[in-house]
Design a protein around this motif. Structure first.
Motif, PDB file in Angstrom:
ATOM      1  N   LEU A 161      42.673  45.133   0.874  1.00  0.00           N
ATOM      2  CA  LEU A 161      41.091  45.132   0.643  1.00  0.00           C
ATOM      3  C   LEU A 161      40.822  46.738   0.674  1.00  0.00           C
ATOM      4  O   LEU A 161      39.678  46.760  -0.224  1.00  0.00           O
ATOM      5  N   ALA A 162      41.219  47.517   1.691  1.00  0.00           N
ATOM      6  CA  ALA A 162      40.647  49.107   1.734  1.00  0.00           C
ATOM      7  C   ALA A 162      40.806  49.693   0.501  1.00  0.00           C
ATOM      8  O   ALA A 162      40.133  50.521  -0.258  1.00  0.00           O
ATOM      9  N   PHE A 195      43.604  54.880   0.965  1.00  0.00           N
ATOM     10  CA  PHE A 195      44.007  54.150   0.101  1.00  0.00           C
ATOM     11  C   PHE A 195      43.117  54.463  -1.247  1.00  0.00           C
ATOM     12  O   PHE A 195      42.619  53.576  -2.126  1.00  0.00           O
ATOM     13  N   HIS A 196      42.419  55.917  -1.146  1.00  0.00           N
ATOM     14  CA  HIS A 196      41.713  55.922  -2.328  1.00  0.00           C
ATOM     15  C   HIS A 196      41.835  56.847  -3.564  1.00  0.00           C
ATOM     16  O   HIS A 196      41.120  57.171  -4.241  1.00  0.00           O
ATOM     17  N   ALA A 201      31.953  42.858  -3.998  1.00  0.00           N
ATOM     18  CA  ALA A 201      32.840  41.608  -3.901  1.00  0.00           C
ATOM     19  C   ALA A 201      33.836  42.019  -2.528  1.00  0.00           C
ATOM     20  O   ALA A 201      34.109  41.321  -1.744  1.00  0.00           O
ATOM     21  N   GLY A 202      34.525  43.297  -2.729  1.00  0.00           N
ATOM     22  CA  GLY A 202      35.449  43.608  -1.760  1.00  0.00           C
ATOM     23  C   GLY A 202      34.775  43.767  -0.302  1.00  0.00           C
ATOM     24  O   GLY A 202      35.703  43.248   0.510  1.00  0.00           O
ATOM     25  N   LEU A 203      33.340  44.300  -0.184  1.00  0.00           N
ATOM     26  CA  LEU A 203      33.009  44.051   1.261  1.00  0.00           C
ATOM     27  C   LEU A 203      32.697  42.775   1.800  1.00  0.00           C
ATOM     28  O   LEU A 203      33.067  42.620   2.976  1.00  0.00           O
ATOM     29  N   VAL A 204      32.203  42.143   0.898  1.00  0.00           N
ATOM     30  CA  VAL A 204      32.093  40.563   1.548  1.00  0.00           C
ATOM     31  C   VAL A 204      33.178  39.987   1.648  1.00  0.00           C
ATOM     32  O   VAL A 204      33.246  39.140   2.678  1.00  0.00           O
ATOM     33  N   ALA A 205      34.165  40.200   0.803  1.00  0.00           N
ATOM     34  CA  ALA A 205      35.421  39.582   1.211  1.00  0.00           C
ATOM     35  C   ALA A 205      36.224  39.983   2.645  1.00  0.00           C
ATOM     36  O   ALA A 205      36.681  39.257   3.233  1.00  0.00           O
TER      37      ALA A 205
END
Length: 468
Positions: free
Chosen positions: A207-208, A216-217, A242-246
């Motif tokens: 997710l990161a 992981f950038h 989407a990533g933040l909400v997940a």
């Protein structure tokens, strides 16, 4: 009796994508038609989501419709709509106006919808992969540009690795809890289940990566610079929502009972992202690379709210993400207007002294970059204010102090660009642009950021109510 109304937006969007694909295949030169129909599809999808806004229901124990998923889907739809709208001129000028372009973007949005509504590991991963496969194609969509092809390969390789780690984490979690359902995992998960905690680390890594958080950038600067600007603007906003909400969904549901285990990881990622985003952007010459490091820093602030593990912290992170989306829509609209002798330019030096012949563009840069720096009374100040307040309420004083210090450091590179615009000599003359879509999006962004302080409670109360 299965209530299909709660999945109506996804069904409508899927049928729209299938219809648009058929039109594109059988009708020559159909890009403009498909783009306009894509706008209508997103508006129709948003309307169906709005109709379900108050619903709180789970379909087949896997698909959840609640205020959080409805709000995030509306934010995703609106962000995608304005990204497509503002980039029309750029896409045509760069000759990437192929009918597949809006269809692939809609496919990634469909994947995001399933991500934010997932109540099951399998559905979540299917949504994630549908989004990721679409993003792989988009990153390298400009096939004639070697930078775009390179960015696509880099994103594909690194994203595939992170997806593999996330899938490994999901399989471990299933093995140690005996279920893929979020609620059942939460009930069977505790700090004594070392294997499940180990699985949680792998899921957090995946997710990161998707939200480009440190460490992981590594894909972010190269993909932002190499991909066409229209696609970079999409990467910078929509997948991050989407990533933040997940991430919030995972922290608040299956991992709720192991708060202490994941909290320290989120704090580390948040601090590392804030520091790297503040320091690494200082020496950048390319404005898209600068925006990449800026986005990493802002993700750090957003994760600070998540790290609290409270409803107040989650709400402040969503408020930040909403304002961040508006700021980035404005920032990339400004970048679309960086055009010299008919060619799009990306070097910060090309902004030298433009306040003399492009005063409106100069003041737009000033408003948006001041907001990104968190200078009151603009919207970006309130985004940081709510996050830091939630962090302080949770007595995480060190995290709040680091956040404030990195805010001051990051203000330097935003102010440096404003200094270039207003105080350096006028070396370049940018072309005038009469693009209604770009100027309209830029005006909307600046207007919201300037007037947000008049009624901040509108967004504030709406998001705080998402968590009851």
């Amino acid at each position: 009796m299965i209530n299909l109304n709660i999945i109506a937006p996804e069904i409508f969007l899927f049928l729209s994508i299938a219809t648009l694909l058929m039109i594109g295949v059988f009708k020559q030169n159909s890009y403009s038609l498909i783009l306009n129909l894509s706008f209508l599809s997103l508006i129709g999808t948003g309307f169906l989501i709005f109709l379900n806004f108050g619903v709180n229901e789970i379909l087949l124990e896997s698909f959840i419709s609640d205020p959080l998923s409805s709000f995030s889907k509306i934010l995703i739809s609106l962000s995608c709509l304005f990204v497509l709208f503002s980039s029309q001129r750029f896409v045509k000028d760069k000759n990437i106006s192929k009918f597949e372009y809006p269809i692939i973007i809609l496919l990634s949005v469909l994947g995001m919808f399933f991500m934010v509504s997932s109540n099951d590991l399998i559905l979540f991963y299917l949504g994630l992969e549908l989004q990721s496969l679409s993003l792989y194609i988009l990153a390298s969509f400009d096939r004639k540009n070697i930078k775009s092809a390179e960015s696509g390969i880099k994103y594909f390789v690194l994203s595939a690795l992170s997806s593999g780690l996330l899938l490994y984490g999901c399989s471990l979690l299933y093995g140690f809890t005996g279920s893929t359902n979020f609620e059942l995992i939460k009930n069977s998960l505790n700090s004594g289940n070392i294997g499940a905690v180990f699985a949680m680390v792998f899921i957090l890594v995946g997710l990161a990566f998707k939200i480009s958080a440190v460490p992981f950038h590594m894909w972010t600067p190269d993909v932002y610079e190499g991909a066409p600007t229209s696609i970079t603007s999409f990467f910078a906003i929509v997948p991050k929502v989407a990533g933040l909400v997940a991430l919030i969904r995972f922290m608040d549901s299956p991992f709720k009972n192991i708060l202490e285990e994941w909290q320290i990881i989120i704090i580390f990622i948040s601090v590392a992202s804030m520091i790297l985003g503040a320091v690494a952007a200082i020496g950048q010459k390319n404005i898209k690379r600068l925006m990449a490091y800026s986005s990493i820093g802002h993700i750090g602030y957003i994760l600070a709210g998540v790290a609290t593990g409270t409803n107040s912290g989650y709400s402040s992170s969503l408020i930040y993400m909403s304002i961040y989306a508006v700021m980035n829509l404005g920032a990339f609209s400004c970048i679309y207007l960086m055009k010299k002798n008919g060619e799009y330019v990306e070097e910060i030096s090309n902004l030298s002294g433009i306040s003399k012949d492009r005063p409106v563009l100069a003041i737009s840069f000033l408003i948006i970059f001041f907001s990104l720096a968190g200078i009151p009374p603009l919207g970006g100040f309130f985004a940081k204010f709510y996050v830091f307040m939630s962090v302080i309420e949770s007595k995480m004083y060190v995290l709040a102090t680091i956040g404030l210090l990195t805010t001051v450091i990051s203000a330097f590179y935003y102010l440096k660009i404003i200094k270039t615009i207003y105080f350096d000599g006028n070396k370049f003359k940018l072309d005038d642009s009469k693009s209604l879509s770009v100027n309209g999006t830029l005006f909307m962004s600046c207007f919201i950021l300037i007037t947000f302080f008049l009624y901040p409670s509108i967004l504030n109360s709406l998001i705080y109510n998402l968590f009851g």
